[in-house]
Enzyme design. Structure first.
Site, PDB file in Angstrom:
ATOM      1  N   PRO A   1      44.555  36.348  31.738  1.00 42.31           N
ATOM      2  CA  PRO A   1      43.897  37.127  30.695  1.00 42.31           C
ATOM      3  C   PRO A   1      43.672  38.590  31.054  1.00 42.31           C
ATOM      4  CG  PRO A   1      42.377  35.533  31.640  1.00 42.31           C
ATOM      5  CD  PRO A   1      43.716  35.247  32.211  1.00 42.31           C
ATOM      6  N   ASN A   2      43.862  39.404  30.047  1.00 43.54           N
ATOM      7  CA  ASN A   2      43.607  40.842  30.050  1.00 43.54           C
ATOM      8  C   ASN A   2      44.611  41.664  30.841  1.00 43.54           C
ATOM      9  OD1 ASN A   2      41.222  40.614  28.421  1.00 43.54           O
ATOM     10  ND2 ASN A   2      40.204  39.804  30.239  1.00 43.54           N
TER      11      ASN A   2
ATOM     12  N   TYR B   1      42.496  49.609  37.851  1.00 43.90           N
ATOM     13  CA  TYR B   1      43.769  48.905  37.740  1.00 43.90           C
ATOM     14  C   TYR B   1      44.988  49.822  37.704  1.00 43.90           C
ATOM     15  CZ  TYR B   1      40.792  44.927  36.715  1.00 43.90           C
ATOM     16  OH  TYR B   1      39.850  43.943  36.795  1.00 43.90           O
TER      17      TYR B   1
ATOM     18  N   ASN C   1      48.840  35.914  39.124  1.00 45.97           N
ATOM     19  CA  ASN C   1      47.597  36.661  39.012  1.00 45.97           C
ATOM     20  C   ASN C   1      46.828  35.985  37.887  1.00 45.97           C
ATOM     21  OD1 ASN C   1      45.461  38.357  38.495  1.00 45.97           O
ATOM     22  ND2 ASN C   1      46.636  40.237  38.803  1.00 45.97           N
TER      23      ASN C   1
ATOM     24  N   GLU D   1      48.970  34.031  45.338  1.00 42.98           N
ATOM     25  CA  GLU D   1      47.944  34.548  44.431  1.00 42.98           C
ATOM     26  C   GLU D   1      47.807  36.056  44.653  1.00 42.98           C
ATOM     27  OE1 GLU D   1      43.130  33.972  43.641  1.00 42.98           O
ATOM     28  OE2 GLU D   1      44.155  32.672  45.071  1.00 42.98           O
TER      29      GLU D   1
END
Length: 147
Positions: A9-10, A22, A73, A97
């Site tokens: 999400p996002n 980010y 992710n 991950e």
């Protein structure tokens, strides 16, 4: 060999979402660069992003059969999704991950990952470089026959 790049999400908002945390690179830019790199290495990279937990689970169930490994992710699902964890375990897909930010420098609830103990490894806090480092690690493991 087919590899998966799965984002939760996002992450579709990369490039505009909190660029101070980010960065300004979009998810589409990351996917394009990584797909090109995989192609040069004679791998294919199938990219998928969803804000829906169920869609992520369905994608993993459907694609794991024909894939060697995954870069994941999970976004906020890192801290909440036992269902996504179980989906990965159910198909026994090796994965790394990745997190763009250093989750251990953020809110306390972000310090727990439901994936850390089942992942090959974690790459945390290195920005978008983490995706490329994860790819390189998987490609090296494939070349050595470890996956």
């Amino acid at each position: 060999m087919k590899l998966l790049l799965v984002n939760g999400p996002n992450l579709n908002l990369l490039g505009t979402r909190e660029p101070e945390k980010y960065g300004k690179t979009t998810l589409q830019d990351i996917e394009k660069q990584m797909t090109q790199k995989a192609s040069l290495d004679q791998h294919s990279l199938l990219c998928f992003q969803s804000n829906s937990e169920g869609a992520l689970i369905d994608f993993i169930h459907n694609e794991a059969k024909t894939s060697k490994a995954m870069i994941l992710n999970p976004g906020a699902y890192t801290h909440t999704s036992i269902a996504l964890r179980d989906a990965i375990l159910s198909v026994a897909l090796p994965f790394i991950e990745v997190h763009i930010t250093n989750v251990y420098q953020r809110e306390a609830f972000r310090h727990h990952s439901y994936f850390k103990d089942i992942a090959i490894g974690q790459i945390i806090g290195l920005g978008i470089d983490g995706y490329f480092l994860a790819y390189q690690a998987l490609a090296s493991k494939l070349q050595r026959g470890e996956l």
